[in-house]
Scaffold this motif. Sequence first.
Motif, PDB file in Angstrom:
ATOM      1  N   SER A   1       0.839  -1.195   0.000  1.00  0.00           N
ATOM      2  CA  SER A   1       0.000   0.000   0.000  1.00  0.00           C
ATOM      3  C   SER A   1       0.880   1.253   0.000  1.00  0.00           C
ATOM      4  O   SER A   1       1.899   1.323   0.686  1.00  0.00           O
ATOM      5  N   TYR A   2       0.478   2.202  -0.797  1.00  0.00           N
ATOM      6  CA  TYR A   2       1.149   3.511  -0.860  1.00  0.00           C
ATOM      7  C   TYR A   2       1.158   4.135   0.533  1.00  0.00           C
ATOM      8  O   TYR A   2       2.153   4.713   0.956  1.00  0.00           O
ATOM      9  N   ALA A   3       0.047   3.967   1.259  1.00  0.00           N
ATOM     10  CA  ALA A   3      -0.088   4.562   2.598  1.00  0.00           C
ATOM     11  C   ALA A   3       0.946   4.025   3.575  1.00  0.00           C
ATOM     12  O   ALA A   3       1.399   4.746   4.464  1.00  0.00           O
ATOM     13  N   THR A   4       1.341   2.770   3.415  1.00  0.00           N
ATOM     14  CA  THR A   4       2.354   2.193   4.303  1.00  0.00           C
ATOM     15  C   THR A   4       3.699   2.880   4.107  1.00  0.00           C
ATOM     16  O   THR A   4       4.393   3.194   5.079  1.00  0.00           O
ATOM     17  N   TYR A   5       4.067   3.121   2.851  1.00  0.00           N
ATOM     18  CA  TYR A   5       5.308   3.850   2.597  1.00  0.00           C
ATOM     19  C   TYR A   5       5.243   5.234   3.234  1.00  0.00           C
ATOM     20  O   TYR A   5       6.200   5.689   3.861  1.00  0.00           O
ATOM     21  N   ALA A   6       4.114   5.913   3.075  1.00  0.00           N
ATOM     22  CA  ALA A   6       3.959   7.255   3.621  1.00  0.00           C
ATOM     23  C   ALA A   6       4.011   7.235   5.151  1.00  0.00           C
ATOM     24  O   ALA A   6       4.694   8.055   5.768  1.00  0.00           O
ATOM     25  N   ALA A   7       3.307   6.275   5.767  1.00  0.00           N
ATOM     26  CA  ALA A   7       3.272   6.195   7.230  1.00  0.00           C
ATOM     27  C   ALA A   7       4.649   5.897   7.809  1.00  0.00           C
ATOM     28  O   ALA A   7       5.012   6.411   8.867  1.00  0.00           O
ATOM     29  N   ASP A   8       5.418   5.056   7.109  1.00  0.00           N
ATOM     30  CA  ASP A   8       6.751   4.689   7.588  1.00  0.00           C
ATOM     31  C   ASP A   8       7.816   5.685   7.121  1.00  0.00           C
ATOM     32  O   ASP A   8       8.989   5.514   7.435  1.00  0.00           O
ATOM     33  N   ASN A   9       7.392   6.691   6.332  1.00  0.00           N
ATOM     34  CA  ASN A   9       8.328   7.659   5.756  1.00  0.00           C
ATOM     35  C   ASN A   9       9.463   6.938   5.027  1.00  0.00           C
ATOM     36  O   ASN A   9      10.625   7.293   5.135  1.00  0.00           O
ATOM     37  N   GLU A  10       9.072   5.890   4.303  1.00  0.00           N
ATOM     38  CA  GLU A  10      10.022   5.029   3.607  1.00  0.00           C
ATOM     39  C   GLU A  10      10.059   5.408   2.125  1.00  0.00           C
ATOM     40  O   GLU A  10       9.010   5.628   1.518  1.00  0.00           O
ATOM     41  N   PRO A  11      11.236   5.470   1.528  1.00  0.00           N
ATOM     42  CA  PRO A  11      11.289   5.779   0.092  1.00  0.00           C
ATOM     43  C   PRO A  11      10.718   4.638  -0.736  1.00  0.00           C
ATOM     44  O   PRO A  11      10.807   3.468  -0.355  1.00  0.00           O
TER      45      PRO A  11
END
Length: 150
Positions: free
Chosen positions: A54-64
């Motif tokens: 999920s795109y949201a997981t990358y955003a929540a984890d501040n992961e590139p």
Amino acid sequence: MGLADVYWGHFLRDTGRDKDEKCAGDISFEAHGFVGDELLSLVLAGRKTALFTSYATYAADNEPFPVTGELYVVLDRAGTPRCIIETTGVAIVPFSGVTWEMAQLEGEDENLEVWREKHREYLEDEGSVVGFDFTPDIKLVFQTFHVVYR
């Protein structure tokens, strides 16, 4: 130095790559209805060549986001390195836009309806933890890869 670092060093030595080449990180596979080692066996057999996150997981984890050409050490459930994969493509797609051709690359499901059902459940569970609601238009990061070392 951890096992992944040692494995990375063997990869660089065995393949003749530049010793300064960077590893993008280590990953392990988990999915609703599968344990990581089952998914890893699909990767090692060449049946699993993609994953959706999920795109949201990358955003929540501040992961590139992953980038084409990046290399990752793949770990089994015990944390032992089993292979290295190279990202061959990355796309952002809505859940509702995933085709059977894309879903088949995950190597886990017998048809698109089953894929959608499993991934919807997974995304609903993940959303309750990460803080997003599932919708058919939720963005997914679709990453394709191939094994370059084992």
